[in-house]
Write an enzyme that holds these catalytic residues in place. Structure first.
Site, PDB file in Angstrom:
ATOM      1  N   PRO A  74      50.568  13.315  33.609  1.00 51.55           N
ATOM      2  CA  PRO A  74      50.591  14.435  32.890  1.00 51.55           C
ATOM      3  C   PRO A  74      51.958  15.115  33.228  1.00 51.55           C
ATOM      4  O   PRO A  74      52.575  15.323  34.145  1.00 51.55           O
ATOM      5  CB  PRO A  74      49.350  15.363  34.002  1.00 51.55           C
ATOM      6  N   LEU A 105      44.897  25.098  40.466  1.00 51.78           N
ATOM      7  CA  LEU A 105      43.544  24.706  40.191  1.00 51.78           C
ATOM      8  C   LEU A 105      42.579  25.051  41.635  1.00 51.78           C
ATOM      9  O   LEU A 105      41.481  25.716  41.161  1.00 51.78           O
ATOM     10  CB  LEU A 105      43.447  23.160  40.317  1.00 51.78           C
ATOM     11  N   GLN A 156      51.480  13.610  40.609  1.00 52.05           N
ATOM     12  CA  GLN A 156      50.767  13.157  39.393  1.00 52.05           C
ATOM     13  C   GLN A 156      49.540  13.269  39.729  1.00 52.05           C
ATOM     14  O   GLN A 156      48.870  12.785  40.819  1.00 52.05           O
ATOM     15  CB  GLN A 156      51.050  11.754  39.040  1.00 52.05           C
ATOM     16  N   ARG A 157      48.574  13.783  38.936  1.00 49.63           N
ATOM     17  CA  ARG A 157      47.050  14.065  39.430  1.00 49.63           C
ATOM     18  C   ARG A 157      46.371  14.174  38.183  1.00 49.63           C
ATOM     19  O   ARG A 157      46.871  14.891  37.174  1.00 49.63           O
ATOM     20  CB  ARG A 157      47.023  15.094  40.334  1.00 49.63           C
ATOM     21  N   MET A 158      44.914  13.820  37.974  1.00 53.13           N
ATOM     22  CA  MET A 158      44.309  14.041  36.967  1.00 53.13           C
ATOM     23  C   MET A 158      43.549  15.488  37.312  1.00 53.13           C
ATOM     24  O   MET A 158      43.107  15.624  38.373  1.00 53.13           O
ATOM     25  CB  MET A 158      43.290  13.120  36.628  1.00 53.13           C
TER      26      MET A 158
END
Ligand SMILES: *[C@@H]1O[C@H](CO)[C@@H](O)[C@H](O)[C@H]1NC(C)=O
Ligand SMILES: *[C@@H]1O[C@H](CO)[C@@H](O)[C@H](O)[C@H]1NC(C)=O
Length: 276
Positions: free
Chosen positions: A4, A16, A153-155
């Site tokens: 992302p 989040l 980086q992460r979903m």
């Protein structure tokens, strides 16, 4: 490996955990107006200083040469529905020193160990590191993952609340690109999804631990996303109200612009003691 890239990803990364603990608040129309005002004001100042980006959240910290010493100031930079979110602001600093991941018994110094603690924590990284998560990362409340100076980086995995996933570039994700549980509303707009070759993982979306008769009522929408290499999005629900859609974030640009939008994205090259 998923990447992302845009600043909205950073916004999601940072906020989040706090979205999870925020509750419905004031008049959505008012929130819309405030968000638009601060975006307009940032855009007016574009070009006046190198730190001004047109994104009020970035401007709020990148124009402070002492950003590294004032890390927690970022918690006060949020706008829109996440504005009241404090994340780990009132907690200790937790430094990730160890890139390994053991989901069964997470070691102190790892990201997972910090994320599952009960107390509020502001999580930072001792250096650039690539963390290969063996399972998805479950976050406890009141955590901020501050990847400035590091590369994250992460979903996004969404729980309660409203999420606008906008203008990101997802390439070769592990098992899904957008995941959710606990009835989140997800609007995916103007993203580019490039699926992995493995046929098992073409679906962008994943509803966790929930039968279809329940999740068919969750509002998940894809609008103007670019689907490549067999990627597909499974929508559900009736869609979100337009005022929430307008307030949630910056207006989405068409997905064919993603390459140019994200050309200079990625990890920021910020140095301690100077404007970022
Ligand atoms: C922000 O700018 C847009 C485009 O110029 C304008 O239409 C809108 O009214 C402005 N909104 C606010 C709240 O200043
Ligand atoms: C696709 O992924 C599944 C699940 O991990 C695996 O069992 C399978 O061997 C993979 N297929 C290919 C062609 O790599």
């Amino acid at each position: 490996m998923a990447t992302p890239l845009s600043f909205m990803s950073l916004f999601f990364l940072l906020l989040l955990p706090s979205f999870i603990s925020s509750s419905p608040l004031q008049d959505p129309e008012l929130v819309v107006l405030e968000v638009q005002k601060s975006i307009n004001s940032s855009r007016r100042n574009l070009g006046s200083l190198s730190c001004v980006t047109g994104n009020p959240i970035d401007d709020c910290w990148r124009c402070d040469p002492n950003w590294e010493k004032n890390r927690k100031h970022l918690a006060d930079c949020a706008i829109g529905f996440g504005k009241q979110a404090i994340g780990g602001r009132d907690g200790k600093i937790y430094v990730v020193t160890d890139p390994s991941d053991d989901p069964v018994s997470p070691k102190p110094g790892t990201l997972r160990h910090g994320a599952i603690q009960g107390e509020p924590l502001w999580i930072i990284f001792s250096r650039d590191m690539v963390i290969k998560l063996k399972e998805e990362l479950m976050m406890n409340s009141f955590k901020t993952i501050d990847g400035r100076e590091g590369l994250m980086q992460r979903m996004p995995r969404c729980r309660h609340g409203y999420f606008h996933v906008v203008n990101n570039d997802y390439t070769w994700w592990g098992s899904y690109a957008i995941g959710g549980s606990a009835a989140p509303t997800i609007i995916s707009e103007g993203n580019r999804f490039f699926a992995p070759d493995n046929k098992t993982f073409k679906e962008v979306t994943k509803r966790e631990h929930t039968p279809q008769r329940i999740w068919k009522n969750w509002n998940w929408r894809s609008s103007g996303d670019l689907m490549l290499n067999g990627a597909f999005f499974t929508p559900s629900g009736a869609g979100a109200s337009s005022s929430y859609a307008r307030a949630s974030s910056l207006a989405a640009k068409p997905s064919y612009l993603i390459s140019s939008i994200t050309a200079s994205a990625g990890s920021l090259n910020c140095k301690k003691g100077s404007l970022c």
